[in-house]
Motif scaffolding. Structure first.
Motif, PDB file in Angstrom:
ATOM      1  N   GLU A 240      36.659  72.471  63.293  1.00 28.21           N
ATOM      2  CA  GLU A 240      37.775  71.563  63.602  1.00 28.21           C
ATOM      3  C   GLU A 240      37.356  70.612  64.716  1.00 28.21           C
ATOM      4  O   GLU A 240      36.856  71.046  65.761  1.00 28.21           O
ATOM      5  N   VAL A 241      37.554  69.303  64.481  1.00 26.47           N
ATOM      6  CA  VAL A 241      37.152  68.293  65.468  1.00 26.47           C
ATOM      7  C   VAL A 241      38.124  67.119  65.445  1.00 26.47           C
ATOM      8  O   VAL A 241      38.921  66.965  64.512  1.00 26.47           O
ATOM      9  N   GLY A 242      38.013  66.292  66.457  1.00 20.53           N
ATOM     10  CA  GLY A 242      38.748  65.030  66.488  1.00 20.53           C
ATOM     11  C   GLY A 242      37.823  63.886  66.119  1.00 20.53           C
ATOM     12  O   GLY A 242      36.594  64.018  66.184  1.00 20.53           O
ATOM     13  N   LEU A 243      38.399  62.750  65.740  1.00 19.77           N
ATOM     14  CA  LEU A 243      37.582  61.611  65.339  1.00 19.77           C
ATOM     15  C   LEU A 243      36.683  61.130  66.471  1.00 19.77           C
ATOM     16  O   LEU A 243      35.533  60.748  66.242  1.00 19.77           O
ATOM     17  N   SER A 244      37.199  61.148  67.694  1.00 22.10           N
ATOM     18  CA  SER A 244      36.389  60.661  68.819  1.00 22.10           C
ATOM     19  C   SER A 244      35.169  61.552  69.034  1.00 22.10           C
ATOM     20  O   SER A 244      34.081  61.072  69.370  1.00 22.10           O
ATOM     21  N   GLU A 245      35.336  62.878  68.816  1.00 22.13           N
ATOM     22  CA  GLU A 245      34.198  63.800  68.948  1.00 22.13           C
ATOM     23  C   GLU A 245      33.145  63.500  67.887  1.00 22.13           C
ATOM     24  O   GLU A 245      31.935  63.499  68.165  1.00 22.13           O
ATOM     25  N   LEU A 246      33.599  63.255  66.654  1.00 22.25           N
ATOM     26  CA  LEU A 246      32.669  62.931  65.583  1.00 22.25           C
ATOM     27  C   LEU A 246      31.948  61.617  65.855  1.00 22.25           C
ATOM     28  O   LEU A 246      30.756  61.475  65.593  1.00 22.25           O
TER      29      LEU A 246
ATOM     30  N   PRO B 154      48.236  69.355  62.085  1.00 21.95           N
ATOM     31  CA  PRO B 154      49.404  68.744  62.737  1.00 21.95           C
ATOM     32  C   PRO B 154      49.072  68.075  64.070  1.00 21.95           C
ATOM     33  O   PRO B 154      49.738  67.126  64.476  1.00 21.95           O
ATOM     34  N   ASN B 155      48.014  68.558  64.750  1.00 27.12           N
ATOM     35  CA  ASN B 155      47.618  67.955  66.024  1.00 27.12           C
ATOM     36  C   ASN B 155      46.715  66.723  65.842  1.00 27.12           C
ATOM     37  O   ASN B 155      46.118  66.242  66.800  1.00 27.12           O
ATOM     38  N   ARG B 156      46.578  66.259  64.589  1.00 26.87           N
ATOM     39  CA  ARG B 156      45.818  65.058  64.224  1.00 26.87           C
ATOM     40  C   ARG B 156      44.313  65.293  64.184  1.00 26.87           C
ATOM     41  O   ARG B 156      43.547  64.377  63.880  1.00 26.87           O
ATOM     42  N   ARG B 157      43.876  66.504  64.508  1.00 24.96           N
ATOM     43  CA  ARG B 157      42.458  66.814  64.386  1.00 24.96           C
ATOM     44  C   ARG B 157      42.144  67.153  62.928  1.00 24.96           C
ATOM     45  O   ARG B 157      43.051  67.412  62.132  1.00 24.96           O
TER      46      ARG B 157
ATOM     47  N   MET C 165      36.679  60.123  56.385  1.00 23.34           N
ATOM     48  CA  MET C 165      37.542  61.296  56.484  1.00 23.34           C
ATOM     49  C   MET C 165      38.737  61.187  55.548  1.00 23.34           C
ATOM     50  O   MET C 165      39.180  62.188  54.966  1.00 23.34           O
ATOM     51  N   ARG C 166      39.258  59.982  55.363  1.00 23.54           N
ATOM     52  CA  ARG C 166      40.362  59.796  54.417  1.00 23.54           C
ATOM     53  C   ARG C 166      39.924  60.220  53.006  1.00 23.54           C
ATOM     54  O   ARG C 166      40.674  60.856  52.275  1.00 23.54           O
TER      55      ARG C 166
END
Length: 268
Positions: free
Chosen positions: A39-45, A73-76, A60-61
């Motif tokens: 599990e990651v966020g876009l900024s991390e990627l 739900p947290n947008r990650r 990602m889409r």
């Protein structure tokens, strides 16, 4: 204005090249997500891959639409359930490909040979070829065990940074399977130092009394894998270990070459 055949060909090549690049980038993002724990966020990627955010968002889409990634739900973003089927099928194939190499181990060592993977925090056995001895070890393919009490677990985790090993042990705990099982992180990390120094791992009555297991990692395997032999402690002696370990290392190297050479089907 008519389009020349040359420009049409160039456009097709450009589209094909762009498609291949997008595919490579999508797989790279999936692997980076797996390395980050799933599990990651876009900024991390973006930070780890060097790709711009709009490009990552577009990829990602597509992965979300295909079910290979899901948005939390947290947008990650998290690895999606459709990957499970692919992984299970790949594990079965990997076990099938390994069987000829394990059969050779049995022929040369006389003991039961196994292949295991690190799946999350657990060891899963994906292939086995039994010894021809009437007294032999048997581990059911698909069986899952904790890594701290197994030779294959030590062989696999010896390549991990100590902080990652400690984190894993913190999640799984270190229950004793026998009175020989290592039950402290410090003891296990010391055992991993021995693995790195010696070039092989041993389970010495730690998973089952009366049984010894010798294991080595498969170098450069597409997924963390190890092969091992297991047998009665009375047969897997110190002198037998000196004979068996070089065979294990040679077979692991040959299996690695077969698994990492594009366009080949592994055969022993």
């Amino acid at each position: 204005m008519p389009t020349s055949s040359a420009s049409t060909t160039d456009s097709a090549r450009s589209a094909a090249s762009g498609g291949v690049q997008s595919l490579e980038r999508a797989f790279d993002l999936l692997e980076r997500m797996a390395d980050a724990g799933g599990e990651v966020g876009l900024s991390e990627l973006s930070a780890s891959s060097g790709l711009p955010l709009p490009t990552i968002h577009r990829l990602m889409r597509t992965l979300v639409a295909c079910g290979y990634v899901r948005q939390q739900p947290n947008r990650r973003y998290a690895l999606g359930p459709r990957l499970i089927r692919l992984g299970e099928s790949a594990s079965r194939l990997l076990g099938t490909w390994a069987r000829p190499y394990l059969a050779r181990l049995v022929e040369e060592t006389g003991e039961t040979a196994n292949m295991a993977l690190l799946d999350g925090d657990e060891i899963v056995y994906v292939a086995q070829v039994p010894s021809k001895h009437s007294m032999r070890m048997f581990t059911e393919v698909g069986r899952r065990v904790l890594p701290h009490s197994t030779g294959v677990g030590k062989a696999l985790l010896a390549g991990f940074p100590p902080e990652e090993v400690r984190a894993l042990l913190g999640r799984t705990g270190m229950p004793a399977a026998t009175d020989r099982t290592i039950t402290t992180p410090e003891g296990f990390l010391a055992a991993l130092e021995d693995v790195r120094r010696l070039g092989y791992a041993m389970d010495d009555n730690e998973q089952e009394i009366g049984v010894r297991c010798l294991a080595v990692p498969v170098p450069d395997s597409p997924t963390a894998a190890a092969i091992s032999i297991s047998g009665p402690a009375g047969r897997v002696t110190e002198s037998a270990t000196e004979r068996i370990v070089p065979v294990l290392q040679q077979v692991a190297a040959e299996l690695s070459e077969a698994l990492t050479t594009p366009g080949t089907t592994p055969t022993a």
